[in-house]
Design a protein around this motif. Structure first.
Motif, PDB file in Angstrom:
ATOM      1  N   LYS A  30     127.159  62.998  69.528  1.00  0.00           N
ATOM      2  CA  LYS A  30     125.809  63.064  69.848  1.00  0.00           C
ATOM      3  C   LYS A  30     125.125  64.674  69.375  1.00  0.00           C
ATOM      4  O   LYS A  30     124.066  64.693  68.852  1.00  0.00           O
ATOM      5  CB  LYS A  30     125.257  62.766  71.134  1.00  0.00           C
ATOM      6  CG  LYS A  30     123.864  62.366  71.358  1.00  0.00           C
ATOM      7  CD  LYS A  30     123.301  61.930  72.753  1.00  0.00           C
ATOM      8  CE  LYS A  30     121.881  61.652  72.854  1.00  0.00           C
ATOM      9  NZ  LYS A  30     121.783  61.239  74.090  1.00  0.00           N
ATOM     10  N   TYR A  31     125.865  65.684  69.772  1.00  0.00           N
ATOM     11  CA  TYR A  31     125.405  67.118  69.791  1.00  0.00           C
ATOM     12  C   TYR A  31     126.283  67.777  68.805  1.00  0.00           C
ATOM     13  O   TYR A  31     127.147  68.545  69.492  1.00  0.00           O
ATOM     14  CB  TYR A  31     125.144  67.583  70.907  1.00  0.00           C
ATOM     15  CG  TYR A  31     124.209  67.129  71.741  1.00  0.00           C
ATOM     16  CD1 TYR A  31     122.759  67.543  71.750  1.00  0.00           C
ATOM     17  CD2 TYR A  31     124.383  66.095  72.912  1.00  0.00           C
ATOM     18  CE1 TYR A  31     121.791  67.002  72.642  1.00  0.00           C
ATOM     19  CE2 TYR A  31     123.602  65.329  73.747  1.00  0.00           C
ATOM     20  CZ  TYR A  31     122.058  66.008  73.611  1.00  0.00           C
ATOM     21  OH  TYR A  31     121.070  65.372  74.409  1.00  0.00           O
ATOM     22  N   HIS A  40     124.907  73.963  69.688  1.00  0.00           N
ATOM     23  CA  HIS A  40     124.882  72.454  69.131  1.00  0.00           C
ATOM     24  C   HIS A  40     123.434  72.130  68.800  1.00  0.00           C
ATOM     25  O   HIS A  40     122.365  72.587  69.177  1.00  0.00           O
ATOM     26  CB  HIS A  40     125.197  71.319  70.175  1.00  0.00           C
ATOM     27  CG  HIS A  40     126.521  71.720  70.645  1.00  0.00           C
ATOM     28  ND1 HIS A  40     127.656  70.936  70.467  1.00  0.00           N
ATOM     29  CD2 HIS A  40     127.067  72.641  71.695  1.00  0.00           C
ATOM     30  CE1 HIS A  40     128.960  71.406  71.012  1.00  0.00           C
ATOM     31  NE2 HIS A  40     128.513  72.427  71.697  1.00  0.00           N
ATOM     32  N   ARG A  41     123.150  71.105  67.831  1.00  0.00           N
ATOM     33  CA  ARG A  41     121.851  70.620  67.179  1.00  0.00           C
ATOM     34  C   ARG A  41     121.889  69.226  67.860  1.00  0.00           C
ATOM     35  O   ARG A  41     122.799  68.444  67.651  1.00  0.00           O
ATOM     36  CB  ARG A  41     122.015  70.636  65.818  1.00  0.00           C
ATOM     37  CG  ARG A  41     120.490  69.869  65.373  1.00  0.00           C
ATOM     38  CD  ARG A  41     120.074  70.422  63.984  1.00  0.00           C
ATOM     39  NE  ARG A  41     120.285  71.837  63.677  1.00  0.00           N
ATOM     40  CZ  ARG A  41     119.353  72.728  63.640  1.00  0.00           C
ATOM     41  NH1 ARG A  41     118.351  72.485  64.359  1.00  0.00           N
ATOM     42  NH2 ARG A  41     119.559  73.960  63.347  1.00  0.00           N
ATOM     43  N   ALA A  42     120.826  68.865  68.501  1.00  0.00           N
ATOM     44  CA  ALA A  42     120.460  67.876  69.279  1.00  0.00           C
ATOM     45  C   ALA A  42     120.013  66.849  68.284  1.00  0.00           C
ATOM     46  O   ALA A  42     119.354  67.123  67.178  1.00  0.00           O
ATOM     47  CB  ALA A  42     119.496  67.946  70.317  1.00  0.00           C
ATOM     48  N   MET A  93     120.851  73.384  71.082  1.00  0.00           N
ATOM     49  CA  MET A  93     121.257  73.701  72.728  1.00  0.00           C
ATOM     50  C   MET A  93     122.335  74.866  72.678  1.00  0.00           C
ATOM     51  O   MET A  93     123.356  74.445  71.828  1.00  0.00           O
ATOM     52  CB  MET A  93     121.359  72.828  73.234  1.00  0.00           C
ATOM     53  CG  MET A  93     120.427  71.556  73.354  1.00  0.00           C
ATOM     54  SD  MET A  93     119.021  71.939  74.405  1.00  0.00           S
ATOM     55  CE  MET A  93     119.755  71.900  76.172  1.00  0.00           C
ATOM     56  N   ALA A  94     122.521  75.430  73.640  1.00  0.00           N
ATOM     57  CA  ALA A  94     123.694  76.312  73.965  1.00  0.00           C
ATOM     58  C   ALA A  94     124.286  75.906  75.233  1.00  0.00           C
ATOM     59  O   ALA A  94     123.586  75.657  76.359  1.00  0.00           O
ATOM     60  CB  ALA A  94     123.154  77.911  74.338  1.00  0.00           C
ATOM     61  N   ARG A 122     121.127  75.663  77.803  1.00  0.00           N
ATOM     62  CA  ARG A 122     119.883  76.175  77.487  1.00  0.00           C
ATOM     63  C   ARG A 122     119.496  75.811  76.111  1.00  0.00           C
ATOM     64  O   ARG A 122     120.195  75.937  75.342  1.00  0.00           O
ATOM     65  CB  ARG A 122     120.133  77.705  77.405  1.00  0.00           C
ATOM     66  CG  ARG A 122     118.731  78.578  77.534  1.00  0.00           C
ATOM     67  CD  ARG A 122     119.112  80.203  77.432  1.00  0.00           C
ATOM     68  NE  ARG A 122     117.922  80.767  77.129  1.00  0.00           N
ATOM     69  CZ  ARG A 122     117.863  82.087  77.173  1.00  0.00           C
ATOM     70  NH1 ARG A 122     118.773  82.851  77.170  1.00  0.00           N
ATOM     71  NH2 ARG A 122     116.730  82.739  76.741  1.00  0.00           N
ATOM     72  N   GLU A 123     118.155  75.412  76.073  1.00  0.00           N
ATOM     73  CA  GLU A 123     117.467  75.198  74.759  1.00  0.00           C
ATOM     74  C   GLU A 123     117.196  76.596  74.188  1.00  0.00           C
ATOM     75  O   GLU A 123     116.473  77.294  74.699  1.00  0.00           O
ATOM     76  CB  GLU A 123     116.271  74.383  74.836  1.00  0.00           C
ATOM     77  CG  GLU A 123     115.658  74.167  73.581  1.00  0.00           C
ATOM     78  CD  GLU A 123     114.408  73.128  74.050  1.00  0.00           C
ATOM     79  OE1 GLU A 123     113.458  72.985  73.065  1.00  0.00           O
ATOM     80  OE2 GLU A 123     114.342  72.439  74.918  1.00  0.00           O
ATOM     81  N   LEU A 124     117.500  76.597  72.799  1.00  0.00           N
ATOM     82  CA  LEU A 124     117.097  77.806  72.248  1.00  0.00           C
ATOM     83  C   LEU A 124     115.940  77.647  71.192  1.00  0.00           C
ATOM     84  O   LEU A 124     115.900  76.705  70.713  1.00  0.00           O
ATOM     85  CB  LEU A 124     118.307  78.330  71.275  1.00  0.00           C
ATOM     86  CG  LEU A 124     119.845  78.530  72.215  1.00  0.00           C
ATOM     87  CD1 LEU A 124     121.081  78.769  71.163  1.00  0.00           C
ATOM     88  CD2 LEU A 124     119.764  79.771  72.822  1.00  0.00           C
ATOM     89  N   PRO A 125     115.569  78.894  70.779  1.00  0.00           N
ATOM     90  CA  PRO A 125     114.317  78.453  69.856  1.00  0.00           C
ATOM     91  C   PRO A 125     115.019  78.257  68.559  1.00  0.00           C
ATOM     92  O   PRO A 125     115.871  78.847  68.079  1.00  0.00           O
ATOM     93  CB  PRO A 125     113.582  80.135  69.868  1.00  0.00           C
ATOM     94  CG  PRO A 125     114.661  80.894  70.444  1.00  0.00           C
ATOM     95  CD  PRO A 125     115.592  79.987  71.213  1.00  0.00           C
ATOM     96  N   VAL A 126     114.130  77.492  67.836  1.00  0.00           N
ATOM     97  CA  VAL A 126     114.689  76.939  66.547  1.00  0.00           C
ATOM     98  C   VAL A 126     113.982  77.994  65.328  1.00  0.00           C
ATOM     99  O   VAL A 126     112.733  78.010  65.523  1.00  0.00           O
ATOM    100  CB  VAL A 126     114.059  75.528  66.196  1.00  0.00           C
ATOM    101  CG1 VAL A 126     114.576  74.990  64.861  1.00  0.00           C
ATOM    102  CG2 VAL A 126     114.734  74.562  67.176  1.00  0.00           C
TER     103      VAL A 126
END
Length: 102
Positions: free
Chosen positions: A14-15, A34-36, A42-43, A96-100
């Motif tokens: 999924k990720y 990872h890319r959701a 996401m880290a 943690r969500e990272l900025p794109v």
């Protein structure tokens, strides 16, 4: 991680992983990026609980996110000490969500 009910194989599909910072003894943790499915990046970090605890502002308990106030940090640290006294090793996991960046 599987003991906590986390299905690594299902999550990997999924990720998908796009980058990895391998475990380093100085950092006492490793991180994968990872890319959701929705495009978020996401880290996910796993490592020594005390190291991660010092970097986190919140914690998840039974699906609910709580602020890591000093008293909660103390209770977590006490629980880690008790588990260590029983000879158990504990691994912490953080997200943690990272900025794109475009």
């Amino acid at each position: 991680i599987s003991k906590a009910g986390f299905d690594v194989e299902k999550a990997s599909m999924k990720y998908p992983r796009v980058f990895e910072l391998p475990f380093e003894p100085i950092r006492k943790r490793m991180t994968t990026i990872h890319r959701a499915p929705d495009g978020k990046v996401m880290a996910f970090t796993k490592g020594a609980p005390r190291e991660l605890l010092g970097l986190c502002r919140t914690a998840r308990f039974d699906g609910a996110v709580q602020m890591l106030a000093p008293d909660l940090r103390s209770r977590i640290t006490l629980a880690l000490d008790q588990l260590a006294a029983e000879g158990l090793r504990v691994l912490a996991v953080a997200e943690r969500e990272l900025p794109v960046l475009q």
